[in-house]
Design a protein around this motif. Structure first.
Motif, short mmCIF file in Angstrom:
data_model
loop_
_atom_site.label_atom_id
_atom_site.label_comp_id
_atom_site.label_asym_id
_atom_site.label_seq_id
_atom_site.Cartn_x
_atom_site.Cartn_y
_atom_site.Cartn_z
N ASN A 1 -26.11 12.41 1.94
CA ASN A 1 -24.87 11.99 1.30
C ASN A 1 -25.12 10.96 0.19
O ASN A 1 -24.19 10.41 -0.38
CB ASN A 1 -23.92 11.40 2.35
CG ASN A 1 -22.46 11.63 2.00
OD1 ASN A 1 -22.10 12.68 1.50
ND2 ASN A 1 -21.63 10.63 2.28
N GLY A 2 -26.40 10.69 -0.08
CA GLY A 2 -26.73 9.74 -1.14
C GLY A 2 -26.50 8.29 -0.76
O GLY A 2 -26.20 7.47 -1.63
N SER A 3 -26.68 7.94 0.52
CA SER A 3 -26.47 6.56 0.99
C SER A 3 -27.73 6.06 1.69
O SER A 3 -27.76 5.94 2.92
CB SER A 3 -25.27 6.48 1.94
OG SER A 3 -24.09 6.89 1.30
N PRO A 4 -28.79 5.74 0.94
CA PRO A 4 -30.03 5.28 1.56
C PRO A 4 -29.86 3.97 2.31
O PRO A 4 -30.61 3.69 3.26
CB PRO A 4 -30.98 5.12 0.37
CG PRO A 4 -30.09 4.94 -0.82
CD PRO A 4 -28.88 5.77 -0.54
N GLY A 5 -28.89 3.15 1.88
CA GLY A 5 -28.65 1.89 2.58
C GLY A 5 -28.28 2.11 4.03
O GLY A 5 -28.72 1.38 4.92
N ILE A 6 -27.45 3.13 4.29
CA ILE A 6 -27.07 3.45 5.67
C ILE A 6 -28.23 4.12 6.39
O ILE A 6 -28.51 3.81 7.56
CB ILE A 6 -25.82 4.35 5.68
CG1 ILE A 6 -24.61 3.58 5.15
CG2 ILE A 6 -25.54 4.87 7.09
CD1 ILE A 6 -23.33 4.39 5.08
N ALA A 7 -28.94 5.02 5.70
CA ALA A 7 -30.03 5.77 6.33
C ALA A 7 -31.14 4.83 6.81
O ALA A 7 -31.60 4.91 7.96
CB ALA A 7 -30.60 6.79 5.35
N ILE B 1 -25.39 -3.32 4.25
CA ILE B 1 -24.86 -4.26 5.24
C ILE B 1 -24.18 -3.51 6.37
O ILE B 1 -24.37 -3.81 7.56
CB ILE B 1 -23.85 -5.24 4.58
CG1 ILE B 1 -24.55 -6.13 3.55
CG2 ILE B 1 -23.16 -6.09 5.64
CD1 ILE B 1 -25.46 -7.16 4.14
N ILE B 2 -23.38 -2.51 6.02
CA ILE B 2 -22.70 -1.69 7.04
C ILE B 2 -23.74 -0.96 7.90
O ILE B 2 -23.60 -0.87 9.13
CB ILE B 2 -21.75 -0.68 6.38
CG1 ILE B 2 -20.70 -1.40 5.54
CG2 ILE B 2 -21.07 0.19 7.44
CD1 ILE B 2 -19.78 -2.30 6.32
N GLY B 3 -24.78 -0.42 7.26
CA GLY B 3 -25.82 0.29 8.00
C GLY B 3 -26.56 -0.61 8.97
O GLY B 3 -26.91 -0.19 10.07
N LEU B 4 -26.80 -1.87 8.57
CA LEU B 4 -27.55 -2.81 9.41
C LEU B 4 -26.72 -3.34 10.57
O LEU B 4 -27.30 -3.84 11.55
CB LEU B 4 -28.02 -3.99 8.56
CG LEU B 4 -29.16 -3.71 7.57
CD1 LEU B 4 -29.25 -4.83 6.53
CD2 LEU B 4 -30.49 -3.57 8.31
N THR B 5 -25.41 -3.27 10.48
CA THR B 5 -24.55 -3.87 11.50
C THR B 5 -23.77 -2.83 12.30
O THR B 5 -24.20 -2.42 13.38
CB THR B 5 -23.59 -4.88 10.84
OG1 THR B 5 -22.89 -4.23 9.75
CG2 THR B 5 -24.34 -6.07 10.29
N ILE B 6 -22.66 -2.38 11.76
CA ILE B 6 -21.78 -1.46 12.50
C ILE B 6 -22.49 -0.17 12.87
O ILE B 6 -22.46 0.27 14.02
CB ILE B 6 -20.51 -1.15 11.68
CG1 ILE B 6 -19.69 -2.42 11.46
CG2 ILE B 6 -19.67 -0.08 12.36
CD1 ILE B 6 -18.50 -2.24 10.54
N VAL B 7 -23.16 0.44 11.89
CA VAL B 7 -23.82 1.72 12.15
C VAL B 7 -24.99 1.54 13.11
O VAL B 7 -25.16 2.31 14.06
CB VAL B 7 -24.30 2.36 10.83
CG1 VAL B 7 -25.10 3.64 11.11
CG2 VAL B 7 -23.12 2.67 9.93
N ALA B 8 -25.81 0.51 12.88
CA ALA B 8 -26.99 0.29 13.72
C ALA B 8 -26.62 0.03 15.17
O ALA B 8 -27.20 0.63 16.10
CB ALA B 8 -27.81 -0.87 13.17
N VAL B 9 -25.64 -0.85 15.39
CA VAL B 9 -25.23 -1.15 16.76
C VAL B 9 -24.54 0.06 17.38
O VAL B 9 -24.76 0.39 18.56
CB VAL B 9 -24.29 -2.38 16.79
CG1 VAL B 9 -23.75 -2.60 18.20
CG2 VAL B 9 -25.04 -3.63 16.32
#
Length: 318
Positions: A62-68, A209-217
């Motif tokens: 989806n073109g979101s490396p920050g989340i990946a 930031i979203i990937g490191l927090t909400i998504v990761a947890v």
């Protein structure tokens, strides 16, 4: 649909899908006569890491490396500082010296490999294939070693298989449950990624930031449930083995598979700060486990305090 509802729906589906996959896969393997050792070493770790895998692949496409990438790095940080810390507070865990030397070395090597690709700035298909190959060699090595000379590490793997929630006894139902789990996980990841991107845009912050927090947890919930239940059952060795195995899987399998599906550009923020937090957390785990061959309650509290500080910092810069 509201972004928070989309994220909540995605997380719920990821948790449900991962649970169905683990139950169905473990039941199918038992029906086929697969040993508890092999089930504990592979299927349980793979099943609990499936939410991270599908989410990272979906985000990359989806073109979101920050989340990946944030999902992998953030999950490893949460696994050690939050989940293992909480498990140690519930029940202090003894660490098997032989298994610790082997698995901690592999976990540290995986963390350093992750550091290498993050600092390089990009991870392509060839690098991803190399990560997968290293993981396969490691799994085969552990399986052969424990089969030849079983020790406490083999018992840990068997406990992981025993602690996995029971699935249906019939092969057809088990396979159906596993396939349904995969399908639900895929749709859940789609909702989670879409909702996370929408939230980042709405708040005006980076998707990293979203990937490191909400998504990761959120994607680490299966590890949280498995580890806490193991600690409550006084199978603290399972909680430790679950987190160490998950961190190895996250880097070598999830990051590797994601790079094979779609090359990843590494976010600058992770290279500048978060990857170093992951390395420090890994080093702390190795140090605490090595001193006294046990994770004490106070060390668990140190982990939890460190995670609260890290999360607070991310919120402050957001």
């Amino acid at each position: 649909m509201d972004v928070w509802m989309t994220i909540a729906l995605g997380l719920t589906m990821l948790l449900l899908g991962g649970e169905l996959l683990v139950r169905g896969a473990v039941a199918s393997a038992k029906s086929m006569g697969v040993s508890p050792l092999l089930i504990g070493l592979t299927l349980v770790g793979f099943g609990t890491s499936t939410p991270e895998l599908v989410t990272s692949v979906t985000a990359a496409l989806n073109g979101s490396p920050g989340i990946a990438v944030g999902n992998v790095v953030g999950s490893n940080i949460a696994n050690i500082l939050f989940i293992l810390g909480l498990s140690a507070v519930i029940y202090p865990m003894a660490v098997n010296p032989k298994g610790f030397q082997r698995d901690a070395l592999m976990m540290t090597a995986a963390a350093l490999a992750c550091l290498g690709v993050v600092l390089y700035g990009r991870m392509d298909m060839l690098m991803g294939a190399a990560f997968i190959a290293i993981l396969l060699v490691y799994i085969v090595f552990v399986a052969v070693q424990e089969k030849r000379a079983p020790d406490e590490a083999a018992l840990v793997a068997e406990h992981r298989a025993e602690d996995a929630r029971k699935g249906p006894g019939k092969m057809a139902l088990s396979l159906t449950m596993a396939v349904a789990g995969i399908a639900i996980t895929i749709f859940g990841a789609r909702f989670l990624v879409d909702g996370s991107i929408g939230l980042a845009k709405g708040l005006g912050i980076s998707d990293t930031i979203i990937g490191l927090t909400i998504v990761a947890v959120g994607t680490s919930m299966p590890e949280l449930v498995t580890s806490v239940m193991a600690a409550l059952r006084k199978h603290a060795d399972v909680a430790y083995g679950n987190i160490v195995g998950s961190n190895i899987f996250n880097v070598l399998f999830i990051l590797g598979t994601t790079a094979i599906v779609h090359p990843i550009e590494m976010p600058r923020q992770i290279a500048a700060f978060d990857i170093w937090v992951m390395l420090v957390a890994t080093g702390l785990l190795v140090y605490f486990a090595r001193t006294g061959a046990k994770l004490q309650r106070w060390e668990g509290w140190v982990f939890i305090a460190a995670y609260a500080t890290y999360t607070g910092y991310l919120i402050s810069i957001a």
